[in-house]
Structures are given as structure tokens and as C-alpha cells.
Design an enzyme around this catalytic site. Structure first.
Site, PDB file in Angstrom:
ATOM      1  N   SER A 158     -10.816 -10.143  -7.777  1.00 20.74           N
ATOM      2  CA  SER A 158      -9.581 -10.296  -8.544  1.00 20.74           C
ATOM      3  C   SER A 158      -8.397 -10.269  -7.602  1.00 20.74           C
ATOM      4  CB  SER A 158      -9.455  -9.165  -9.569  1.00 20.74           C
ATOM      5  OG  SER A 158      -8.196  -9.209 -10.237  1.00 20.74           O
ATOM      6  N   TYR A 172      -9.928  -0.534 -11.554  1.00 17.15           N
ATOM      7  CA  TYR A 172     -10.217  -1.972 -11.515  1.00 17.15           C
ATOM      8  C   TYR A 172     -10.002  -2.544 -10.106  1.00 17.15           C
ATOM      9  CZ  TYR A 172      -9.864  -6.920 -12.971  1.00 17.15           C
ATOM     10  OH  TYR A 172     -10.026  -8.276 -13.116  1.00 17.15           O
ATOM     11  N   LYS A 176     -12.774  -4.191  -7.628  1.00 21.23           N
ATOM     12  CA  LYS A 176     -12.663  -5.578  -7.193  1.00 21.23           C
ATOM     13  C   LYS A 176     -12.591  -5.698  -5.672  1.00 21.23           C
ATOM     14  CE  LYS A 176     -12.838  -7.702 -11.150  1.00 21.23           C
ATOM     15  NZ  LYS A 176     -14.073  -8.466 -11.483  1.00 21.23           N
TER      16      LYS A 176
END
Length: 293
Positions: A158, A172, A176
Site C-alpha cells: 500500500s 495497517y 504493508k
């Protein structure tokens, strides 16, 4: 004229909606048989629903493609193993793994609970590894048995965690960033068995990005009819399909993808250096490092 993925078999996790759905539809249109995996849970990973995966399968079958649904969780060892086995049982082999499934539990560091952190790491980072482990074991066995393997893994990193860290996404972003590193290590390890491993860092309109603090309004903006939708999830699928082709030479790469732009990302690299003939002292370091502040 043959399609780009004729005769190849793919597993795509999180393929019931958004970017994963677009991957599944394009790959099936290009001749691949697809295991469409989706637990069918909410943005935060809670709940389950067999509907999204089955709906994508029905779309594929309607245009003459081959697909089966799977609702196992990629974050469990047994679920990942079952997916690989289902691909082999249903279609006779596995050639492509697209790790795409993900959830969000955004909050700031001081407020984040252990469960919020663990759940996101499990689905993203452990989920990528669990799928990669079982697929890699399958390909290693084939290679050791003398069969030629030409497999492809496409992971999903991401912008958060690579080139655009986002406040409120410690869990997150960490997952990632780990996926980007996992991609490079896996490419180095698995090349000997005929497996290429790449990753994408997509920027597109999905359930997750619409729910991302400070970004939802940008992704939700209406696009006038006939104009190019730069945040459309369908823009991400072509490079993933290309990376999945048998003859693609690329491996160990991470690509930023948005709209019509594809960017090759570079990871940590050595920048400015200061050196001393011996150990640094606390008295020396402030002046030497001041320019880096």
C-alpha cells in the site's frame, strides 16, 4: 489468438469486491481458472458472507470463464492450505497467487487496542505469508519432482507503509511495509523453483479507502460521465494480470499503481553518511547530525 493467461490457474484472496473482484474478472477473461476467495466480512474483518465470492463466480461463469468460490480465511494456516488444495483439486494445478485480502481497524497509537493491532497484522501480513507458504511448498515439491514451474505471486502492499505513511494506520502501515519486505525476500528464495514474486501498492476506490480518515471524500468524488476515473479499481488489474503471465520476467519488484500511472518503488537505500575513525561520542554527535533534523 490465445488469451494471456490461457491454461493458468489462479487463487485471488479478497476477490469478492473492489480491486480483488477486478483482478478475478480480468484474469478469467484472459483465460485463467480462478479460485475466488472472500470471507465476506466487514471492513474490520468481522462477520462472514458467502455471497460476494459466489457473485463474482457467477459473473465469470456467465461469460464462459472457469471459477469456484472459497470463503476460508487466509489468516488461518488451515484456511490457506485448503485454498491451495482446492485449486489443485478443482483445476489440476496452481500457477498464480494474488494476495489481496485486507481489513482496516484505524485508530491512533495511544488509543489502539491489542486486538485492533493483531487483527490487521493477521489478515494482511500473516495472511500473505500463510498463503505464500502453502503455495511455495506446492511449487517446491513440483520443482523437486522434475516438473517445470512458471508460477507468479502478486502481493498487495500500500501507499500507506511505503511512500505515503498515513496517521491512524500504524497497524495497517506496519503490515504493508512488512509485505513489501516479504515480497523481496520471497523473490530471492523462490526463484530457484521457478516462482516470481512481485507486489503492488494500489491507490483506488474501495470499501477500505472510502473508510480511511481524511481520504474518503477524495475517493468518493463523482466522476463526470465519459471522463477517466483515476480511482477506479479496474485500473489496477492490468498490471497484476501481466505480472501473472508465464513469460513476464519481473520479480522482486514493488509497483505503485493509480489510474494510468505505474511507478517502480525503491525501498530503503543508503543516503548521507558520517564516519569517524572510532566510536562516536555524545559530545560529537549533535553537531554532526544537526543537518539531518
Amino acid at each position: 489468438m490465445s488469451a494471456a493467461l490461457d491454461g493458468r490457474v489462479a487463487i485471488i484472496t479478497g476477490a469478492g469486491r473492489g480491486i480483488g473482484r477486478e483482478h478475478a474478472l480480468l484474469m478469467a477473461n484472459e483465460g485463467a481458472a480462478v479460485v475466488v476467495n472472500d470471507l465476506g466480512g466487514g471492513n474490520d474483518g468481522s462477520g462472514s458472507d458467502a455471497g460476494p465470492a459466489q457473485e463474482v463466480v457467477e459473473e465469470i461463469l456467465a461469460f464462459g470463464g472457469r471459477a469456484v468460490a472459497n470463503t476460508d480465511s487466509c489468516a488461518t494456516w488451515e484456511g490457506a492450505k485448503a485454498m491451495v488444495q482446492q485449486a489443485v483439486d478443482e483445476f489440476g494445478q496452481l500457477d498464480i497467487l494474488v494476495n489481496n485480502a485486507g481489513i482496516l481497524r484505524d485508530t491512533f497509537i495511544a488509543s489502539m487496542t491489542e486486538d485492533q493491532y493483531d487483527a490487521v497484522i493477521d489478515v494482511h501480513l500473516k495472511g500473505h505469508f500463510a498463503m505464500l507458504h502453502h503455495a511455495a511448498a506446492y511449487w517446491k515439491d513440483k520443482s523437486k519432482a522434475g516438473e517445470q514451474v512458471a508460477a507468479s505471486v502478486i502481493n498487495t502492499a500500500s501507499a500507506s507503509g511505503t511512500f505515503m505513511p498515513n496517521a491512524g494506520q500504524t497497524n495497517y502501515g506496519a503490515a504493508k511495509a512488512g509485505i513489501a519486505a516479504l515480497t523481496q525476500v520471497a523473490a530471492d528464495e523462490l526463484g530457484r523453483y521457478g516462482v516470481r514474486v512481485n507486489a503492488i501498492a494500489p491507490v483506488a476506490r474501495t470499501r477500505l479507502t472510502l473508510a480511511t480518515p481524511g481520504m474518503g471524500a477524495l475517493f468518493a468524488a463523482e466522476v463526470p460521465e465519459g471522463e477517466f476515473d483515476m480511482f477506479g479499481p479496474q485500473n489496477i488489474a492490468p498490471i497484476v494480470a501481466y505480472l501473472a503471465t508465464e513469460k513476464c520476467p519481473l520479480t522482486g519488484q514493488v509497483f505503485g499503481v493509480q489510474g494510468g500511472a505505474i511507478q517502480r518503488l525503491h525501498g530503503w537505500s543508503i543516503g548521507e553518511t558520517i564516519e569517524n575513525s572510532g566510536p562516536w561520542t555524545l559530545e560529537e554527535l549533535p553537531d554532526q547530525l544537526a543537518a539531518w533534523a
